[in-house]
Scaffold this motif. Sequence first.
Motif, PDB file in Angstrom:
ATOM      1  N   MET A 200     -11.425   5.038  18.893  1.00  0.00           N
ATOM      2  CA  MET A 200     -11.226   3.791  17.843  1.00  0.00           C
ATOM      3  C   MET A 200     -12.556   4.040  17.060  1.00  0.00           C
ATOM      4  O   MET A 200     -13.580   4.042  17.267  1.00  0.00           O
ATOM      5  CB  MET A 200     -10.986   2.804  18.685  1.00  0.00           C
ATOM      6  N   THR A 201     -12.270   3.861  15.798  1.00  0.00           N
ATOM      7  CA  THR A 201     -13.283   3.826  14.592  1.00  0.00           C
ATOM      8  C   THR A 201     -13.173   2.707  13.766  1.00  0.00           C
ATOM      9  O   THR A 201     -11.996   2.286  13.625  1.00  0.00           O
ATOM     10  CB  THR A 201     -13.330   5.062  14.010  1.00  0.00           C
ATOM     11  N   PRO A 202     -14.117   2.100  13.207  1.00  0.00           N
ATOM     12  CA  PRO A 202     -14.058   1.087  12.035  1.00  0.00           C
ATOM     13  C   PRO A 202     -12.966   1.845  11.024  1.00  0.00           C
ATOM     14  O   PRO A 202     -12.288   0.864  10.261  1.00  0.00           O
ATOM     15  CB  PRO A 202     -15.248   1.016  11.338  1.00  0.00           C
ATOM     16  N   ASP A 203     -13.055   2.796  10.558  1.00  0.00           N
ATOM     17  CA  ASP A 203     -12.133   3.364   9.562  1.00  0.00           C
ATOM     18  C   ASP A 203     -10.627   3.431  10.015  1.00  0.00           C
ATOM     19  O   ASP A 203      -9.775   2.845   9.172  1.00  0.00           O
ATOM     20  CB  ASP A 203     -12.199   4.931   9.053  1.00  0.00           C
ATOM     21  N   ARG A 204     -10.346   3.520  11.117  1.00  0.00           N
ATOM     22  CA  ARG A 204      -9.211   3.339  11.790  1.00  0.00           C
ATOM     23  C   ARG A 204      -8.672   2.165  11.647  1.00  0.00           C
ATOM     24  O   ARG A 204      -7.679   1.883  11.320  1.00  0.00           O
ATOM     25  CB  ARG A 204      -9.230   4.165  13.012  1.00  0.00           C
ATOM     26  N   ALA A 205      -9.605   1.214  11.992  1.00  0.00           N
ATOM     27  CA  ALA A 205      -9.258  -0.238  11.857  1.00  0.00           C
ATOM     28  C   ALA A 205      -8.819  -0.783  10.432  1.00  0.00           C
ATOM     29  O   ALA A 205      -7.885  -1.355  10.206  1.00  0.00           O
ATOM     30  CB  ALA A 205     -10.275  -1.077  12.533  1.00  0.00           C
ATOM     31  N   ARG A 206      -9.540  -0.490   9.532  1.00  0.00           N
ATOM     32  CA  ARG A 206      -9.248  -0.614   8.055  1.00  0.00           C
ATOM     33  C   ARG A 206      -7.958  -0.077   7.775  1.00  0.00           C
ATOM     34  O   ARG A 206      -7.275  -0.679   7.174  1.00  0.00           O
ATOM     35  CB  ARG A 206     -10.628  -0.223   7.266  1.00  0.00           C
ATOM     36  N   THR A 207      -7.871   1.255   8.004  1.00  0.00           N
ATOM     37  CA  THR A 207      -6.526   1.987   7.815  1.00  0.00           C
ATOM     38  C   THR A 207      -5.268   1.185   8.281  1.00  0.00           C
ATOM     39  O   THR A 207      -4.392   0.717   7.745  1.00  0.00           O
ATOM     40  CB  THR A 207      -6.706   3.390   8.124  1.00  0.00           C
ATOM     41  N   ALA A 208      -5.404   0.799   9.539  1.00  0.00           N
ATOM     42  CA  ALA A 208      -4.375   0.055  10.208  1.00  0.00           C
ATOM     43  C   ALA A 208      -3.998  -1.298   9.605  1.00  0.00           C
ATOM     44  O   ALA A 208      -2.879  -1.652   9.417  1.00  0.00           O
ATOM     45  CB  ALA A 208      -4.817  -0.142  11.863  1.00  0.00           C
ATOM     46  N   VAL A 209      -5.268  -1.942   9.390  1.00  0.00           N
ATOM     47  CA  VAL A 209      -4.868  -3.255   8.615  1.00  0.00           C
ATOM     48  C   VAL A 209      -3.920  -3.077   7.505  1.00  0.00           C
ATOM     49  O   VAL A 209      -2.954  -3.482   7.024  1.00  0.00           O
ATOM     50  CB  VAL A 209      -6.116  -4.075   8.204  1.00  0.00           C
ATOM     51  N   LEU A 210      -4.540  -2.021   6.668  1.00  0.00           N
ATOM     52  CA  LEU A 210      -3.774  -1.915   5.303  1.00  0.00           C
ATOM     53  C   LEU A 210      -2.361  -1.446   5.318  1.00  0.00           C
ATOM     54  O   LEU A 210      -1.377  -1.673   4.700  1.00  0.00           O
ATOM     55  CB  LEU A 210      -4.505  -1.176   4.330  1.00  0.00           C
ATOM     56  N   THR A 211      -2.272  -0.309   6.368  1.00  0.00           N
ATOM     57  CA  THR A 211      -1.005   0.007   6.670  1.00  0.00           C
ATOM     58  C   THR A 211       0.151  -0.796   7.345  1.00  0.00           C
ATOM     59  O   THR A 211       1.176  -1.048   6.861  1.00  0.00           O
ATOM     60  CB  THR A 211      -1.081   1.556   7.787  1.00  0.00           C
ATOM     61  N   LEU A 212      -0.282  -1.773   8.249  1.00  0.00           N
ATOM     62  CA  LEU A 212       0.754  -2.840   8.624  1.00  0.00           C
ATOM     63  C   LEU A 212       0.981  -3.822   7.551  1.00  0.00           C
ATOM     64  O   LEU A 212       2.146  -4.070   7.463  1.00  0.00           O
ATOM     65  CB  LEU A 212      -0.002  -3.442   9.749  1.00  0.00           C
ATOM     66  N   LEU A 213       0.041  -4.088   6.785  1.00  0.00           N
ATOM     67  CA  LEU A 213       0.294  -4.933   5.758  1.00  0.00           C
ATOM     68  C   LEU A 213       1.478  -4.519   4.674  1.00  0.00           C
ATOM     69  O   LEU A 213       2.260  -4.938   4.005  1.00  0.00           O
ATOM     70  CB  LEU A 213      -0.779  -5.639   4.926  1.00  0.00           C
ATOM     71  N   SER A 214       1.240  -3.104   4.385  1.00  0.00           N
ATOM     72  CA  SER A 214       2.242  -2.275   3.441  1.00  0.00           C
ATOM     73  C   SER A 214       3.353  -2.237   4.095  1.00  0.00           C
ATOM     74  O   SER A 214       4.475  -2.293   3.317  1.00  0.00           O
ATOM     75  CB  SER A 214       1.819  -1.011   3.252  1.00  0.00           C
ATOM     76  N   ARG A 215       3.802  -2.452   5.320  1.00  0.00           N
ATOM     77  CA  ARG A 215       5.062  -2.597   6.009  1.00  0.00           C
ATOM     78  C   ARG A 215       5.758  -3.695   6.022  1.00  0.00           C
ATOM     79  O   ARG A 215       6.817  -3.784   6.411  1.00  0.00           O
ATOM     80  CB  ARG A 215       4.710  -1.829   7.360  1.00  0.00           C
ATOM     81  N   ARG A 216       4.996  -4.926   5.600  1.00  0.00           N
ATOM     82  CA  ARG A 216       5.514  -6.293   5.527  1.00  0.00           C
ATOM     83  C   ARG A 216       6.157  -6.746   4.242  1.00  0.00           C
ATOM     84  O   ARG A 216       5.533  -6.098   3.166  1.00  0.00           O
ATOM     85  CB  ARG A 216       4.321  -7.207   5.982  1.00  0.00           C
ATOM     86  N   GLU A 217       6.731  -7.544   4.479  1.00  0.00           N
ATOM     87  CA  GLU A 217       7.550  -8.274   3.265  1.00  0.00           C
ATOM     88  C   GLU A 217       6.395  -8.834   2.290  1.00  0.00           C
ATOM     89  O   GLU A 217       5.439  -9.459   2.887  1.00  0.00           O
ATOM     90  CB  GLU A 217       8.692  -9.203   3.579  1.00  0.00           C
ATOM     91  N   PRO A 218       6.561  -9.033   1.061  1.00  0.00           N
ATOM     92  CA  PRO A 218       5.596  -9.734   0.251  1.00  0.00           C
ATOM     93  C   PRO A 218       5.177 -11.136   0.766  1.00  0.00           C
ATOM     94  O   PRO A 218       6.332 -11.938   1.292  1.00  0.00           O
ATOM     95  CB  PRO A 218       6.245 -10.014  -1.134  1.00  0.00           C
ATOM     96  N   GLY A 219       4.004 -11.659   0.913  1.00  0.00           N
ATOM     97  CA  GLY A 219       3.786 -12.863   1.527  1.00  0.00           C
ATOM     98  C   GLY A 219       3.630 -12.897   2.977  1.00  0.00           C
ATOM     99  O   GLY A 219       2.974 -13.845   3.709  1.00  0.00           O
ATOM    100  N   ALA A 220       3.984 -11.824   3.836  1.00  0.00           N
ATOM    101  CA  ALA A 220       3.733 -11.899   5.072  1.00  0.00           C
ATOM    102  C   ALA A 220       2.470 -11.630   5.793  1.00  0.00           C
ATOM    103  O   ALA A 220       1.471 -11.063   4.749  1.00  0.00           O
ATOM    104  CB  ALA A 220       4.804 -10.793   5.918  1.00  0.00           C
ATOM    105  N   THR A 221       2.084 -11.754   6.743  1.00  0.00           N
ATOM    106  CA  THR A 221       0.626 -11.355   7.273  1.00  0.00           C
ATOM    107  C   THR A 221       0.665 -10.882   8.468  1.00  0.00           C
ATOM    108  O   THR A 221       1.743 -10.491   9.050  1.00  0.00           O
ATOM    109  CB  THR A 221      -0.080 -12.851   7.613  1.00  0.00           C
ATOM    110  N   VAL A 222      -0.380 -10.186   9.103  1.00  0.00           N
ATOM    111  CA  VAL A 222      -0.428  -9.761  10.257  1.00  0.00           C
ATOM    112  C   VAL A 222      -1.473 -10.281  11.148  1.00  0.00           C
ATOM    113  O   VAL A 222      -2.422 -10.854  10.709  1.00  0.00           O
ATOM    114  CB  VAL A 222      -0.780  -8.179  10.295  1.00  0.00           C
TER     115      VAL A 222
END
Length: 84
Positions: free
Chosen positions: A1-23
């Motif tokens: 687990m790395t900080p870069d992986r965490a940043r990427t995971a945040v952005l990836t999970l958000l990209s999979r959500r409907e507009p206005g949704a959160t994680v």
Amino acid sequence: MTPDRARTAVLTLLSRREPGATVCPSEVAREIASGDKRAWRLAMPLVHDAADQLLDQGLIRLIWKGRKLSARSGPYRIGRANEY
């Protein structure tokens, strides 16, 4: 687990959500812990650091119960920066 992986995971999970949704930060931690049911808690500091960095860069927003947070403090959810 790395900080870069965490940043990427945040952005990836958000990209999979409907507009206005959160994680939830714990969703991000579970994602980077690769299914290890215990390791996700150890990943939370990485997620918090990633949220701080992405917020500083203007790439995300933090909210809690419908209110925008200017900084991470206590419980929070992560959303896209341009949706509030």
